[in-house]
Motif scaffolding. Sequence first.
Motif, PDB file in Angstrom:
ATOM      1  N   GLY A   1      -5.800  -6.662 -15.258  1.00 39.51           N
ATOM      2  CA  GLY A   1      -5.301  -7.053 -13.940  1.00 39.51           C
ATOM      3  C   GLY A   1      -4.714  -5.864 -13.210  1.00 39.51           C
ATOM      4  N   LYS A   2      -3.902  -5.104 -13.901  1.00 37.78           N
ATOM      5  CA  LYS A   2      -3.272  -3.925 -13.312  1.00 37.78           C
ATOM      6  C   LYS A   2      -4.327  -2.894 -12.896  1.00 37.78           C
ATOM      7  N   MET A   3      -5.314  -2.682 -13.773  1.00 35.66           N
ATOM      8  CA  MET A   3      -6.347  -1.680 -13.484  1.00 35.66           C
ATOM      9  C   MET A   3      -7.252  -2.114 -12.338  1.00 35.66           C
ATOM     10  N   VAL A   4      -7.557  -3.391 -12.296  1.00 37.30           N
ATOM     11  CA  VAL A   4      -8.399  -3.895 -11.211  1.00 37.30           C
ATOM     12  C   VAL A   4      -7.683  -3.737  -9.869  1.00 37.30           C
ATOM     13  N   ARG A   5      -6.397  -4.070  -9.851  1.00 36.10           N
ATOM     14  CA  ARG A   5      -5.625  -3.883  -8.609  1.00 36.10           C
ATOM     15  C   ARG A   5      -5.609  -2.419  -8.202  1.00 36.10           C
ATOM     16  N   TRP A   6      -5.477  -1.540  -9.194  1.00 37.51           N
ATOM     17  CA  TRP A   6      -5.478  -0.097  -8.911  1.00 37.51           C
ATOM     18  C   TRP A   6      -6.814   0.301  -8.275  1.00 37.51           C
ATOM     19  N   VAL A   7      -7.920  -0.122  -8.879  1.00 32.26           N
ATOM     20  CA  VAL A   7      -9.252   0.254  -8.386  1.00 32.26           C
ATOM     21  C   VAL A   7      -9.423  -0.202  -6.934  1.00 32.26           C
ATOM     22  N   ILE A   8      -9.035  -1.435  -6.661  1.00 37.23           N
ATOM     23  CA  ILE A   8      -9.206  -1.965  -5.311  1.00 37.23           C
ATOM     24  C   ILE A   8      -8.400  -1.145  -4.300  1.00 37.23           C
ATOM     25  N   GLN A   9      -7.120  -0.967  -4.568  1.00 39.45           N
ATOM     26  CA  GLN A   9      -6.294  -0.273  -3.572  1.00 39.45           C
ATOM     27  C   GLN A   9      -6.619   1.231  -3.528  1.00 39.45           C
ATOM     28  N   HIS A  10      -6.959   1.820  -4.656  1.00 31.64           N
ATOM     29  CA  HIS A  10      -7.236   3.260  -4.655  1.00 31.64           C
ATOM     30  C   HIS A  10      -8.505   3.591  -3.859  1.00 31.64           C
ATOM     31  N   ILE A  11      -9.561   2.857  -4.104  1.00 28.62           N
ATOM     32  CA  ILE A  11     -10.816   3.139  -3.381  1.00 28.62           C
ATOM     33  C   ILE A  11     -10.640   2.862  -1.891  1.00 28.62           C
ATOM     34  N   ARG A  12     -10.047   1.729  -1.580  1.00 22.52           N
ATOM     35  CA  ARG A  12      -9.950   1.348  -0.157  1.00 22.52           C
ATOM     36  C   ARG A  12      -8.987   2.227   0.629  1.00 22.52           C
ATOM     37  N   ASN A  13      -7.942   2.695  -0.008  1.00 19.51           N
ATOM     38  CA  ASN A  13      -6.976   3.516   0.724  1.00 19.51           C
ATOM     39  C   ASN A  13      -7.184   5.011   0.471  1.00 19.51           C
ATOM     40  N   HIS A  14      -6.888   5.429  -0.734  1.00 21.16           N
ATOM     41  CA  HIS A  14      -6.918   6.873  -1.033  1.00 21.16           C
ATOM     42  C   HIS A  14      -8.306   7.488  -0.908  1.00 21.16           C
ATOM     43  N   ASP A  15      -9.298   6.848  -1.539  1.00 27.49           N
ATOM     44  CA  ASP A  15     -10.630   7.461  -1.523  1.00 27.49           C
ATOM     45  C   ASP A  15     -11.265   7.387  -0.134  1.00 27.49           C
ATOM     46  N   ARG A  16     -11.000   6.335   0.564  1.00 27.75           N
ATOM     47  CA  ARG A  16     -11.576   6.234   1.909  1.00 27.75           C
ATOM     48  C   ARG A  16     -10.997   7.315   2.826  1.00 27.75           C
ATOM     49  N   ALA A  17      -9.688   7.507   2.765  1.00 27.84           N
ATOM     50  CA  ALA A  17      -9.045   8.547   3.583  1.00 27.84           C
ATOM     51  C   ALA A  17      -9.606   9.922   3.219  1.00 27.84           C
ATOM     52  N   MET A  18      -9.783  10.142   1.935  1.00 29.56           N
ATOM     53  CA  MET A  18     -10.315  11.425   1.469  1.00 29.56           C
ATOM     54  C   MET A  18     -11.747  11.610   1.964  1.00 29.56           C
ATOM     55  N   ALA A  19     -12.553  10.557   1.883  1.00 34.26           N
ATOM     56  CA  ALA A  19     -13.964  10.663   2.282  1.00 34.26           C
ATOM     57  C   ALA A  19     -14.095  10.945   3.784  1.00 34.26           C
ATOM     58  N   ILE A  20     -13.222  10.338   4.572  1.00 42.56           N
ATOM     59  CA  ILE A  20     -13.260  10.596   6.016  1.00 42.56           C
ATOM     60  C   ILE A  20     -13.032  12.089   6.273  1.00 42.56           C
ATOM     61  N   TYR A  21     -12.041  12.629   5.612  1.00 42.48           N
ATOM     62  CA  TYR A  21     -11.719  14.046   5.759  1.00 42.48           C
ATOM     63  C   TYR A  21     -12.881  14.929   5.280  1.00 42.48           C
ATOM     64  N   VAL A  22     -13.368  14.636   4.084  1.00 48.92           N
ATOM     65  CA  VAL A  22     -14.445  15.451   3.500  1.00 48.92           C
ATOM     66  C   VAL A  22     -15.702  15.401   4.367  1.00 48.92           C
ATOM     67  N   LYS A  23     -16.032  14.214   4.872  1.00 44.14           N
ATOM     68  CA  LYS A  23     -17.241  14.100   5.697  1.00 44.14           C
ATOM     69  C   LYS A  23     -17.107  14.907   6.994  1.00 44.14           C
ATOM     70  N   GLU A  24     -15.908  14.913   7.559  1.00 49.01           N
ATOM     71  CA  GLU A  24     -15.684  15.720   8.775  1.00 49.01           C
ATOM     72  C   GLU A  24     -15.898  17.205   8.490  1.00 49.01           C
ATOM     73  N   ARG A  25     -15.354  17.628   7.348  1.00 44.30           N
ATOM     74  CA  ARG A  25     -15.496  19.041   6.976  1.00 44.30           C
ATOM     75  C   ARG A  25     -16.955  19.369   6.667  1.00 44.30           C
ATOM     76  N   MET A  26     -17.649  18.442   6.035  1.00 42.66           N
ATOM     77  CA  MET A  26     -19.076  18.653   5.722  1.00 42.66           C
ATOM     78  C   MET A  26     -19.862  18.828   7.010  1.00 42.66           C
ATOM     79  N   ALA A  27     -19.591  17.944   7.979  1.00 46.98           N
ATOM     80  CA  ALA A  27     -20.313  17.990   9.253  1.00 46.98           C
ATOM     81  C   ALA A  27     -20.010  19.300   9.988  1.00 46.98           C
ATOM     82  N   ALA A  28     -18.762  19.720   9.924  1.00 48.20           N
ATOM     83  CA  ALA A  28     -18.345  20.944  10.628  1.00 48.20           C
ATOM     84  C   ALA A  28     -18.962  22.187  10.008  1.00 48.20           C
ATOM     85  N   SER A  29     -19.265  22.121   8.710  1.00 50.08           N
ATOM     86  CA  SER A  29     -19.785  23.318   8.051  1.00 50.08           C
ATOM     87  C   SER A  29     -21.307  23.399   8.074  1.00 50.08           C
ATOM     88  N   LYS A  30     -21.920  22.428   8.719  1.00 44.50           N
ATOM     89  CA  LYS A  30     -23.398  22.445   8.769  1.00 44.50           C
ATOM     90  C   LYS A  30     -23.921  23.444   9.795  1.00 44.50           C
TER      91      LYS A  30
END
Length: 138
Positions: free
Chosen positions: A109-138
């Motif tokens: 239960g604890k791990m599932v809650r972690w996965v849900i909130q981590h991907i939706r919050n932390h990883d999504r924020a990170m991906a937005i940033y990384v994708k912007e940098r990827m696009a800028a470096s093309k």
Amino acid sequence: MSIEWNDTFIVGIDELDQQHRSIVEHFTTFSQAVQDGSGKEILAEMAAFLADYAQLHFVTEERYMQMYDYPRIEEQRREHEDFTRDARELRNRIDEEGASRELAVALTGKMVRWVIQHIRNHDRAMAIYVKERMAASK
Ligand SMILES: [Fe+2]
Ligand SMILES: [Fe+2]
């Protein structure tokens, strides 16, 4: 606590989305097995897979963050360490005690809650940033 893959987990970086999908789907199977009262071998096998696969995924993800100088990498690292600790604990406890139902339910239960909130919050924020940098470096 159940979890099922859906579009809200997509962060938009293919390699990471595929790994997230694999993690989420294994959790779906694992939670089901816990609920069904499946045997120790099956639970132990899946817990080992989750611990190892999560490790591989964190290495992949942190490589993206390093490559594109993600400013919140330390926060991500701490989060990843927390999860890794829980994953190892789950694996060890199953190995030692054959996973009481209560334990398996509580930890998953604890791990599932972690996965849900981590991907939706932390990883999504990170991906937005990384994708912007990827696009800028093309
Ligand atoms: Fe992450
Ligand atoms: Fe992730």
